[in-house]
Design a protein around this motif. Structure first.
Motif, mmCIF file in Angstrom:
data_model
loop_
_atom_site.group_PDB
_atom_site.id
_atom_site.type_symbol
_atom_site.label_atom_id
_atom_site.label_comp_id
_atom_site.label_asym_id
_atom_site.label_seq_id
_atom_site.Cartn_x
_atom_site.Cartn_y
_atom_site.Cartn_z
ATOM 1 N N TRP A 144 0.756 -1.310 -0.042
ATOM 2 C CA TRP A 144 -0.103 -0.199 -0.053
ATOM 3 C C TRP A 144 0.801 1.189 -0.133
ATOM 4 O O TRP A 144 1.838 1.326 0.799
ATOM 5 C CB TRP A 144 -0.960 -0.010 1.262
ATOM 6 C CG TRP A 144 -1.628 1.268 1.384
ATOM 7 C CD1 TRP A 144 -2.597 1.718 0.425
ATOM 8 C CD2 TRP A 144 -1.606 2.247 2.360
ATOM 9 N NE1 TRP A 144 -3.280 3.014 0.965
ATOM 10 C CE2 TRP A 144 -2.723 2.976 1.981
ATOM 11 C CE3 TRP A 144 -1.044 2.417 3.688
ATOM 12 C CZ2 TRP A 144 -3.238 4.145 2.851
ATOM 13 C CZ3 TRP A 144 -1.627 3.540 4.327
ATOM 14 C CH2 TRP A 144 -2.368 4.380 4.147
ATOM 15 N N ASP A 145 0.583 2.153 -0.957
ATOM 16 C CA ASP A 145 1.267 3.324 -0.940
ATOM 17 C C ASP A 145 0.618 4.405 -0.361
ATOM 18 O O ASP A 145 -0.517 4.763 -0.976
ATOM 19 C CB ASP A 145 1.506 3.631 -2.482
ATOM 20 C CG ASP A 145 2.332 4.868 -2.806
ATOM 21 O OD1 ASP A 145 2.727 5.707 -1.812
ATOM 22 O OD2 ASP A 145 2.840 5.240 -3.694
ATOM 23 N N SER A 146 1.064 5.136 0.637
ATOM 24 C CA SER A 146 0.327 6.044 1.448
ATOM 25 C C SER A 146 0.184 7.358 0.714
ATOM 26 O O SER A 146 -0.703 8.019 1.191
ATOM 27 C CB SER A 146 1.051 6.189 2.758
ATOM 28 O OG SER A 146 2.343 6.982 2.679
ATOM 29 N N VAL A 147 1.057 7.722 -0.328
ATOM 30 C CA VAL A 147 0.893 8.897 -0.881
ATOM 31 C C VAL A 147 -0.069 8.787 -1.979
ATOM 32 O O VAL A 147 -0.955 9.603 -2.012
ATOM 33 C CB VAL A 147 2.389 9.162 -1.792
ATOM 34 C CG1 VAL A 147 2.180 10.560 -2.354
ATOM 35 C CG2 VAL A 147 3.286 9.710 -0.510
ATOM 36 N N SER A 148 -0.119 7.625 -2.821
ATOM 37 C CA SER A 148 -0.952 7.573 -4.105
ATOM 38 C C SER A 148 -2.466 6.919 -3.818
ATOM 39 O O SER A 148 -3.544 7.094 -3.962
ATOM 40 C CB SER A 148 -0.389 6.798 -5.095
ATOM 41 O OG SER A 148 -0.031 5.692 -4.775
#
Length: 733
Positions: free
Chosen positions: A17-21
């Protein structure tokens, strides 16, 4: 063999999981476990969330945030649901946050998914079940704790609130708060029913092998669920000879704006496993505690700064003026640094007299306080040079006008003005030479308790026109009389204007009082240190005839509980700084015999060039006769005053000097009013026609006065009349 293939062989999938996107990526096995086709896929966060039970998704979000804050593994159970909300299976996820390169706040979350059997009814697969009631209790507890910590106004109060927190399901048996001072940490607060049995170190170096020191160094929490783990991880901090009554400990960092300001220890008398939910509660409390401690520390620093600034700008000690008693108060407004533009001063003059000064610089900010300090020093310097009151204010006005300098990058000017009342006191003769610059007039309480405003000549506020003149008015303070000088904050605070504000203060200023056993010193600053014990919320009449108590009662009428029931006609409660000075001329012994009453006396000069002051003279007389038995007699007295003063201004070339005196006991008093001028020509009675515009003055006096006459003097004449108090029905008193 690839890692993905090895994990797929044991039915374990990988996800990221990418916290930014917000993008969530699954490998083929992870996609199968969440109910998607068995092939690698990347989904937006909203689509990924649809695969999980809503309650479980919220729970895993909290656990992930806790793991990010602590830098630990996040472990949770999730129920996979289909489009209709039917639970397909239960999976367990383990994940670890990894910082993104080139981003301070963003991170990747890498984890595994593995199917696990559903727990049998009445059993728990990983500890005590987390029910909806427990979550609701936790949320209610956090709301109450946040509100209590937000309302705390000092560090000691924050620590008391923290000590009283009762966490749902696992309340601490004791706590300690560590603060950072350079390379050392020390305990700034400690609480517990048996604090002496397990008291933490009070002053340790950051390099010490101690859980609090490690928390401050790393910024990450340390959980010690058993004494054995405590002894194993921190043997230097474990004292074998000390009795241990606590079974679990949690040390959490106190972080504000990315900076660790200390550590918080929570000790438990019973074993605690520190589950993700328990760690989440402790972490949330630590964040709120850090914010509260940072806020109160800043407020205490500001209060200390304000107190120091205030003390430096006010007289250091009570002045010793023979024959006069002085009391003063300064109460800053409720916001900001608790400083403003109001000030007062008591200055010894080269002539042996004393100058009393009170002023108000425009504004309630730090700049107003700075200008006030400069102006106070300038006024003190001009007065110490021996200048008269008018010259002191003229020089101060030019000084303030010269302080208007450009501010800010755009070069805008921020001029400030100031009001000021400067008074030179001769305590022997009781004379007060007053110069006024846009400031409220002083008020005098006569010997019998009647309050009267003393109109004085004045000019523009300081700093507006450098060439303004400030005329001087001489007032005589009789023995036993008290004079009040104040800023407009005392009058107008609470939604009042000048008229209604003075009416409110009149009720306090005129209240009957009794002698006091003693008095305090020249007060300033903290009102709570000055308020007398007998000043209650209802402003009881049992007050002391002591200027210190009178000063407190005046401030209490504006800032105390009664002020909320005596609001003025204006819609808002305009808050302002308050400064006041009270001076009393001590009464001479045996001036009056037993059973006699004090004499009310006032004097007003109406110059040829100031006919508008006749209105002020009429108001002065009304104030003197405010408790006169017959209102018609009072109106007759005012009418005759107007006629007498007008005749002087019309028929002579000089000024009119008015002296009014009320003597005797209530109900049988005598009013004598003298109007003197410098003309030797005596008035004579005329019989004017119906259309005549003058000539009725003596006729009015003959009809309305009980006694009247004209007395020649060496430098002019004096016309006078007397009225004897009568009941409203006309019967004599």
């Amino acid at each position: 063999m690839r890692t993905e293939d090895l994990l797929a062989a044991i039915a374990t999938g990988l996800w990221r999981w990418d916290s930014v996107s917000g993008a969530v990526s699954y490998d083929a096995e992870a996609a199968r476990l969440v109910g998607l086709p068995a092939e690698p896929v990347t989904l937006p966060e909203a689509a990924a969330r649809a695969c999980f039970h809503p309650a479980d998704w919220l729970e895993v979000k909290a656990i992930v945030q806790l793991a990010v804050a602590e830098g630990t593994l996040a472990e949770a159970r999730l129920r996979i649901v289909d489009e209709k909300g039917t639970v397909l299976r239960t999976v367990r996820t383990r994940s670890r946050p990894i910082a993104r390169g080139g981003s301070e706040d963003g991170y990747y979350l890498l984890g595994t998914l593995q199917e696990v059997p559903d727990p049998l009814p009445g059993t728990s697969a990983g500890g005590p079940p987390i029910t909806g009631d427990w979550r609701r209790n936790r949320e209610a507890f956090l709301l109450d704790a946040g509100r209590a910590l937000a309302e705390a106004m000092s560090t000691a109060e924050v620590l008391r609130v923290a000590a009283g927190l009762s966490m749902p399901g696992f309340s601490p048996d004791g706590l300690a708060v560590f603060g950072v001072e350079g390379e050392r940490i020390s305990v700034i607060g400690h609480h517990g029913p048996r604090a002496g049995a397990d008291r933490p170190l009070h002053d340790i170096a950051l390099s010490t092998d101690h859980p609090a020191a490690e928390v401050v160094r790393t910024g990450r929490a340390v959980y010690l669920p058993t004494p054995e783990e405590y002894r194993g991880r921190f043997p230097a901090a474990w004292s074998p000879g000390r009795p241990r009554i606590r079974r679990s400990w949690a040390f959490l960092p106190l972080i504000v704006a990315g900076r660790t300001i200390g550590a918080w220890m929570a000790g438990f008398a019973h074993p605690v496993s520190f589950s993700p939910d328990e760690r989440s509660v402790l972490t949330t409390i630590a964040r709120m505690l850090a914010q509260a401690l940072s806020r109160t520390a800043l407020q205490e620093t500001e209060r200390e700064l304000a107190d120091g600034l205030q003390r430096s700008m006010l007289p250091a000690s009570k002045p010793d003026i023979p024959g006069l008693t002085v009391a003063a108060r300064y109460v800053p407004t409720g916001g900001g640094l608790q400083v403003g533009g109001d000030w007062y001063d008591v200055i010894g003059l080269p002539s042996g007299r004393t100058a009393l000064v009170i002023g108000d610089v425009q504004g309630h900010d730090v700049r107003a306080a700075g200008i006030m300090g400069q102006l106070r020093i300038a006024v003190r310097a001009y007065a110490s040079e021996g200048h008269h009151p008018d010259a002191v204010l003229s020089r101060a006005s030019r000084f303030l006008a010269g302080l208007a300098e450009p501010e800010g990058p755009d070069g805008r000017y921020d001029p400030r003005f100031a009001t000021c009342l400067y008074m030179e006191v001769d305590p022997v003769a009781g004379t007060l030479d007053i110069a006024r610059a846009g400031h409220p007039d002083p008020a005098v309480r006569l010997a019998d308790g009647t309050m009267m405003l003393r109109p004085t000549a004045g000019g523009l506020p300081l700093g507006i026109d450098p060439d303004t003149d400030y005329p001087t008015t001489r007032v005589v303070l009789e023995p036993g009389e008290t004079l009040l000088m104040c800023t407009d904050g005392l009058i107008e605070t609470g939604g009042h204007d000048l008229e209604t504000g003075w009416d409110r203060l009149r009720k306090v200023f005129e209240r009957p009082v009794i002698p006091a056993a003693g008095s305090g010193g020249l007060g300033s600053g903290d009102l709570s240190d000055n308020l007398s014990d007998n000043l209650s919320g209802d402003l009881s009449d049992d007050l002391s005839d002591d200027l210190e108590v009178l000063a407190d009662s005046l401030v209490q009428a504006v800032h105390g509980p009664p002020s909320h029931h005596t609001t003025g006609p204006l819609a808002d409660r305009r808050e302002d700084d308050i400064a006041l000075l009270l001076i009393r001329r001590e009464a001479e012994v045996c001036l009056v015999g037993p059973g006699s009453a004090p004499v009310r006396r006032t004097a007003v000069t109406v110059a040829q060039a100031e006919p508008e002051r006749i209105a002020g003279a009429r108001q002065q007389l009304r104030d003197m006769l405010h408790d006169w038995a017959d209102p018609d007699q009072m109106e007759s007295a005012v009418l005759m005053l107007s006629e007498m003063v007008t005749n002087v201004l019309v028929h002579t070339d000089g000024d009119a000097l008015l002296v009014a005196e009320v003597s005797g006991r209530h109900g049988s008093r005598r009013l004598r009013l003298d109007v003197a001028d410098s003309s030797d020509e005596l008035p004579h009675r005329r019989r004017p026609g119906e259309l005549a515009s003058s000539g009725r003055g003596l006729l009015l006096m003959e009809l309305l006065a009980d006694n009247w006459g004209v007395d020649p003097r060496g430098d002019g004449k004096c016309i006078w009349y007397e009225l004897y108090e009568a009941a409203p029905d006309g019967r004599p008193g």
